[in-house]
Design a protein around this motif. Structure first.
Motif, PDB file in Angstrom:
ATOM      1  N   MET A  19      43.261  37.590  38.828  1.00  0.00           N
ATOM      2  CA  MET A  19      42.105  37.265  37.986  1.00  0.00           C
ATOM      3  C   MET A  19      42.260  35.855  37.430  1.00  0.00           C
ATOM      4  O   MET A  19      43.337  35.481  36.973  1.00  0.00           O
ATOM      5  CB  MET A  19      41.978  38.298  36.881  1.00  0.00           C
ATOM      6  CG  MET A  19      41.788  39.693  37.424  1.00  0.00           C
ATOM      7  SD  MET A  19      41.789  40.984  36.175  1.00  0.00           S
ATOM      8  CE  MET A  19      40.223  40.694  35.408  1.00  0.00           C
ATOM      9  N   MET A  20      41.186  35.092  37.488  1.00  0.00           N
ATOM     10  CA  MET A  20      41.176  33.723  36.985  1.00  0.00           C
ATOM     11  C   MET A  20      39.893  33.551  36.176  1.00  0.00           C
ATOM     12  O   MET A  20      38.940  34.297  36.356  1.00  0.00           O
ATOM     13  CB  MET A  20      41.223  32.754  38.160  1.00  0.00           C
ATOM     14  CG  MET A  20      42.476  32.952  38.997  1.00  0.00           C
ATOM     15  SD  MET A  20      42.415  32.361  40.674  1.00  0.00           S
ATOM     16  CE  MET A  20      42.108  30.660  40.492  1.00  0.00           C
ATOM     17  N   ASN A  21      39.885  32.565  35.278  1.00  0.00           N
ATOM     18  CA  ASN A  21      38.685  32.372  34.487  1.00  0.00           C
ATOM     19  C   ASN A  21      38.430  30.898  34.199  1.00  0.00           C
ATOM     20  O   ASN A  21      39.272  30.045  34.451  1.00  0.00           O
ATOM     21  CB  ASN A  21      38.733  33.187  33.197  1.00  0.00           C
ATOM     22  CG  ASN A  21      39.752  32.656  32.212  1.00  0.00           C
ATOM     23  OD1 ASN A  21      40.424  31.671  32.445  1.00  0.00           O
ATOM     24  ND2 ASN A  21      39.856  33.325  31.084  1.00  0.00           N
ATOM     25  N   LEU A  22      37.276  30.649  33.661  1.00  0.00           N
ATOM     26  CA  LEU A  22      36.865  29.326  33.205  1.00  0.00           C
ATOM     27  C   LEU A  22      36.691  29.440  31.699  1.00  0.00           C
ATOM     28  O   LEU A  22      35.858  30.198  31.223  1.00  0.00           O
ATOM     29  CB  LEU A  22      35.552  28.926  33.881  1.00  0.00           C
ATOM     30  CG  LEU A  22      34.906  27.639  33.401  1.00  0.00           C
ATOM     31  CD1 LEU A  22      35.764  26.448  33.758  1.00  0.00           C
ATOM     32  CD2 LEU A  22      33.523  27.490  34.025  1.00  0.00           C
ATOM     33  N   TRP A  23      37.495  28.726  30.941  1.00  0.00           N
ATOM     34  CA  TRP A  23      37.500  28.842  29.489  1.00  0.00           C
ATOM     35  C   TRP A  23      36.971  27.556  28.877  1.00  0.00           C
ATOM     36  O   TRP A  23      37.570  26.492  29.032  1.00  0.00           O
ATOM     37  CB  TRP A  23      38.928  29.116  29.014  1.00  0.00           C
ATOM     38  CG  TRP A  23      39.091  29.267  27.550  1.00  0.00           C
ATOM     39  CD1 TRP A  23      38.533  30.225  26.749  1.00  0.00           C
ATOM     40  CD2 TRP A  23      39.884  28.444  26.691  1.00  0.00           C
ATOM     41  NE1 TRP A  23      38.939  30.047  25.448  1.00  0.00           N
ATOM     42  CE2 TRP A  23      39.765  28.956  25.386  1.00  0.00           C
ATOM     43  CE3 TRP A  23      40.673  27.329  26.884  1.00  0.00           C
ATOM     44  CZ2 TRP A  23      40.407  28.392  24.297  1.00  0.00           C
ATOM     45  CZ3 TRP A  23      41.322  26.766  25.796  1.00  0.00           C
ATOM     46  CH2 TRP A  23      41.177  27.314  24.523  1.00  0.00           C
ATOM     47  N   THR A  44      35.951  26.372  40.749  1.00  0.00           N
ATOM     48  CA  THR A  44      36.272  26.412  42.170  1.00  0.00           C
ATOM     49  C   THR A  44      37.765  26.158  42.308  1.00  0.00           C
ATOM     50  O   THR A  44      38.297  25.222  41.714  1.00  0.00           O
ATOM     51  CB  THR A  44      35.484  25.330  42.939  1.00  0.00           C
ATOM     52  OG1 THR A  44      34.088  25.529  42.720  1.00  0.00           O
ATOM     53  CG2 THR A  44      35.784  25.389  44.416  1.00  0.00           C
ATOM     54  N   TYR A  45      38.428  26.988  43.065  1.00  0.00           N
ATOM     55  CA  TYR A  45      39.875  26.876  43.244  1.00  0.00           C
ATOM     56  C   TYR A  45      40.183  26.584  44.710  1.00  0.00           C
ATOM     57  O   TYR A  45      39.677  27.256  45.598  1.00  0.00           O
ATOM     58  CB  TYR A  45      40.570  28.183  42.821  1.00  0.00           C
ATOM     59  CG  TYR A  45      40.265  28.558  41.391  1.00  0.00           C
ATOM     60  CD1 TYR A  45      41.017  28.058  40.357  1.00  0.00           C
ATOM     61  CD2 TYR A  45      39.190  29.397  41.078  1.00  0.00           C
ATOM     62  CE1 TYR A  45      40.737  28.385  39.031  1.00  0.00           C
ATOM     63  CE2 TYR A  45      38.905  29.720  39.764  1.00  0.00           C
ATOM     64  CZ  TYR A  45      39.677  29.219  38.747  1.00  0.00           C
ATOM     65  OH  TYR A  45      39.391  29.542  37.453  1.00  0.00           O
ATOM     66  N   ASP A  46      41.010  25.592  44.958  1.00  0.00           N
ATOM     67  CA  ASP A  46      41.418  25.255  46.323  1.00  0.00           C
ATOM     68  C   ASP A  46      42.458  26.236  46.848  1.00  0.00           C
ATOM     69  O   ASP A  46      42.478  26.552  48.027  1.00  0.00           O
ATOM     70  CB  ASP A  46      41.988  23.840  46.397  1.00  0.00           C
ATOM     71  CG  ASP A  46      40.934  22.781  46.175  1.00  0.00           C
ATOM     72  OD1 ASP A  46      39.762  23.017  46.520  1.00  0.00           O
ATOM     73  OD2 ASP A  46      41.281  21.717  45.651  1.00  0.00           O
TER      74      ASP A  46
END
Length: 53
Positions: A19-23, A44-46
């Protein structure tokens, strides 16, 4: 793009999630400054790396 094939050890056998987020930093205006951007918020994650403990 690299696809893991198990050559570096056994692959997980149970369903998992990364899980990843934008804070935007809401609530920390004192040290970050106010967040004022009103456009679309996306991330967006490479690539992602998981390291087992």
């Amino acid at each position: 793009m690299h696809q893991e094939n198990g050559s570096r050890g056994p692959l997980p056998t149970h369903p998992q999630r990364i899980m990843m987020n934008l804070w935007p930093g809401t609530g920390v205006d004192g040290w970050l400054g106010p967040f004022t951007y009103s456009g679309q918020r996306t991330a967006t994650y490479d690539w992602v790396k998981y390291t087992r403990y």
